[in-house]
Design a protein around this motif. Structure first.
Motif, mmCIF file in Angstrom:
data_model
loop_
_atom_site.group_PDB
_atom_site.id
_atom_site.type_symbol
_atom_site.label_atom_id
_atom_site.label_comp_id
_atom_site.label_asym_id
_atom_site.label_seq_id
_atom_site.Cartn_x
_atom_site.Cartn_y
_atom_site.Cartn_z
ATOM 1 N N ILE A 239 41.805 31.192 33.764
ATOM 2 C CA ILE A 239 42.377 32.211 33.096
ATOM 3 C C ILE A 239 40.322 33.093 33.187
ATOM 4 O O ILE A 239 38.938 32.811 32.616
ATOM 5 C CB ILE A 239 42.616 32.424 31.689
ATOM 6 C CG1 ILE A 239 43.451 31.348 31.648
ATOM 7 C CG2 ILE A 239 42.192 32.961 30.606
ATOM 8 C CD1 ILE A 239 44.225 30.151 30.599
ATOM 9 N N GLY A 240 40.787 34.530 33.155
ATOM 10 C CA GLY A 240 39.722 35.412 32.618
ATOM 11 C C GLY A 240 39.219 36.070 32.331
ATOM 12 O O GLY A 240 41.216 36.573 32.068
ATOM 13 N N ARG A 241 38.738 37.556 31.878
ATOM 14 C CA ARG A 241 38.939 38.713 30.869
ATOM 15 C C ARG A 241 38.536 39.803 31.272
ATOM 16 O O ARG A 241 37.155 39.734 31.325
ATOM 17 C CB ARG A 241 38.646 38.226 29.038
ATOM 18 C CG ARG A 241 39.030 38.949 28.620
ATOM 19 C CD ARG A 241 38.742 38.298 27.128
ATOM 20 N NE ARG A 241 39.411 37.546 26.561
ATOM 21 C CZ ARG A 241 40.398 38.477 25.430
ATOM 22 N NH1 ARG A 241 40.412 39.234 25.442
ATOM 23 N NH2 ARG A 241 41.616 37.764 25.069
ATOM 24 N N ILE A 242 39.128 40.486 31.034
ATOM 25 C CA ILE A 242 38.704 41.938 31.155
ATOM 26 C C ILE A 242 37.281 42.308 29.154
ATOM 27 O O ILE A 242 37.774 42.469 28.456
ATOM 28 C CB ILE A 242 39.632 43.195 31.096
ATOM 29 C CG1 ILE A 242 40.401 42.745 32.410
ATOM 30 C CG2 ILE A 242 38.492 44.451 31.084
ATOM 31 C CD1 ILE A 242 39.472 42.934 33.527
ATOM 32 N N MET A 243 36.320 42.309 29.492
ATOM 33 C CA MET A 243 35.982 42.125 28.669
ATOM 34 C C MET A 243 35.715 43.568 28.044
ATOM 35 O O MET A 243 35.647 43.446 26.992
ATOM 36 C CB MET A 243 33.834 41.850 28.623
ATOM 37 C CG MET A 243 33.938 40.688 28.955
ATOM 38 S SD MET A 243 35.085 39.244 28.365
ATOM 39 C CE MET A 243 33.809 38.930 27.190
ATOM 40 N N LEU A 244 34.966 45.180 29.327
ATOM 41 C CA LEU A 244 35.011 46.371 28.619
ATOM 42 C C LEU A 244 35.059 46.759 29.722
ATOM 43 O O LEU A 244 34.696 46.760 30.984
ATOM 44 C CB LEU A 244 33.591 46.561 27.961
ATOM 45 C CG LEU A 244 32.918 47.369 27.556
ATOM 46 C CD1 LEU A 244 33.431 47.734 26.396
ATOM 47 C CD2 LEU A 244 31.263 47.454 27.464
ATOM 48 N N MET A 245 36.019 48.538 29.364
ATOM 49 C CA MET A 245 36.105 49.576 30.450
ATOM 50 C C MET A 245 35.570 50.170 30.304
ATOM 51 O O MET A 245 35.273 50.907 28.664
ATOM 52 C CB MET A 245 36.972 49.315 30.922
ATOM 53 C CG MET A 245 37.212 50.027 32.410
ATOM 54 S SD MET A 245 38.796 50.552 33.242
ATOM 55 C CE MET A 245 39.397 51.467 31.682
ATOM 56 N N ALA A 246 34.344 51.637 30.827
ATOM 57 C CA ALA A 246 34.105 52.888 30.078
ATOM 58 C C ALA A 246 35.165 54.157 31.305
ATOM 59 O O ALA A 246 34.358 53.855 32.349
ATOM 60 C CB ALA A 246 33.223 53.038 29.072
ATOM 61 N N VAL A 247 35.164 55.084 30.856
ATOM 62 C CA VAL A 247 35.563 55.819 32.122
ATOM 63 C C VAL A 247 35.088 57.269 31.192
ATOM 64 O O VAL A 247 35.298 57.901 30.218
ATOM 65 C CB VAL A 247 37.064 55.977 32.479
ATOM 66 C CG1 VAL A 247 36.869 57.032 33.751
ATOM 67 C CG2 VAL A 247 37.434 54.466 33.572
ATOM 68 N N GLY A 248 34.577 58.382 32.425
ATOM 69 C CA GLY A 248 34.061 59.286 31.549
ATOM 70 C C GLY A 248 34.328 60.683 32.190
ATOM 71 O O GLY A 248 35.605 60.363 33.362
ATOM 72 N N GLY A 249 34.503 61.281 32.242
ATOM 73 C CA GLY A 249 35.155 62.429 32.513
ATOM 74 C C GLY A 249 34.926 63.009 33.949
ATOM 75 O O GLY A 249 36.126 63.419 34.768
#
Length: 308
Positions: A239-249
């Motif tokens: 089992i894994g996990r998405i920890m953080l995502m950020a998307v700019g304009g």
């Protein structure tokens, strides 16, 4: 049977929801989430920074100090794991005494991540002034062999790009996450925390940080993944996990691409399940997850108390 053990058994039907694995369907042993959680609760206080505090009216408060958060924000902070009690009539008074205990210890801020099903604890904390700062949706993808076939050009972020990724995280926050929604933190502090998290991810806190790798596409987004969690259930069940995502304009539309590519890479590594948490207000991410085959497995509420 000890008093603590009796309380754990009495609340077992609700405490099960505190396990992040409770809602999964494809575990090798469906009993293991509760067995693991039960053992953790009964042994709580044995590890460094763990406390099992008794309120003298039949309530036990299991909480941990948060040394990293305390150092970063410059104020003593803690996290309430759960509450054990033998009478709901004593719960509100017990919660009030717990906050007095925190004051005595010099703690200035405490959070609690409580499953929706534990309504009695949620109400008791709310009645004595704990504040709702975030409602979280826990999603899981348990069928990584059935994801959209299309692949996208991405690459591993470089350590030399850590400052850029920190800026991307800080400049594209969700104003409804628990840091930005909590008046204990300034907006600048919350942004700085996200930046520090992104920098730590590139420097080894996360196993992989993916960014776009396409001609004429600037670097304005990333996704951080851990393919293996630290606990035994995750390791046994891949089992894994998405920890953080950020998307700019400048990278609009790359949220779905990064998510999809993270799932492909998890599958290529032999993972069976990927977790991802978001806030109820983040409708764009919720839509992406539903498109990619994620399933909602849990809802929790983050409450916070701070010393005025």
């Amino acid at each position: 049977m000890s008093a603590l053990e009796a309380m754990v058994e009495e609340r077992a039907s609700i405490l099960r929801f505190y396990s992040p694995y409770y809602g999964l369907r494809n575990l090798s042993d469906n009993k293991s989430p509760w067995q693991t959680l039960r053992a953790q609760l009964l042994n709580f206080g044995a590890e460094e920074n763990e406390h099992c505090w008794y309120s003298d009216n039949g309530c036990y408060f299991l909480y941990t100090d948060l040394p990293w958060d305390s150092a970063f924000f410059g104020r003593p902070m803690a996290r309430l794991r759960t509450v054990l009690f033998n009478s709901v009539g004593n719960l509100r008074t017990g919660c009030a005494r717990f906050t007095e205990h925190l004051v005595t210890r010099g703690v200035q801020h405490c959070i609690a991540d409580i499953p929706t099903e534990d309504i009695q604890v949620l109400q008791a904390l709310g009645q004595i002034g704990w504040m709702l700062t975030e409602t979280r949706l826990q999603y899981a993808h348990e069928n990584l062999s059935h994801i959209p076939a299309e692949r996208y050009n991405v690459r591993q972020a470089l350590q030399s790009e850590q400052t850029v990724l920190g800026c991307i995280a800080a400049h594209n926050p969700n104003p409804y996450d628990r840091f930005h929604a909590d008046p204990f933190f300034s907006f600048e502090e919350a942004n700085a925390f996200l930046a520090e998290y992104a920098v730590a991810a590139v420097n080894g806190y996360c196993e992989e940080v993916l960014v776009p790798n396409q001609d004429k596409v600037s670097l304005d987004s990333f996704i951080a993944i851990n393919y293996q969690q630290r606990d035994a259930i995750s390791r046994t069940n891949n089992i894994g996990r998405i920890m953080l995502m950020a998307v700019g304009g400048q990278n609009r539309g790359w949220g779905r691409k990064l998510f999809a590519e993270a799932l492909h890479r998890a599958h290529d590594r032999g993972e069976h399940t990927i977790f991802s948490t978001t806030q109820t207000t983040n409708r764009a991410i919720i839509h992406i997850k539903e498109q990619l085959g994620f399933r909602l497995v849990a809802v929790t509420h983050i409450l916070s108390w701070s010393r005025s």
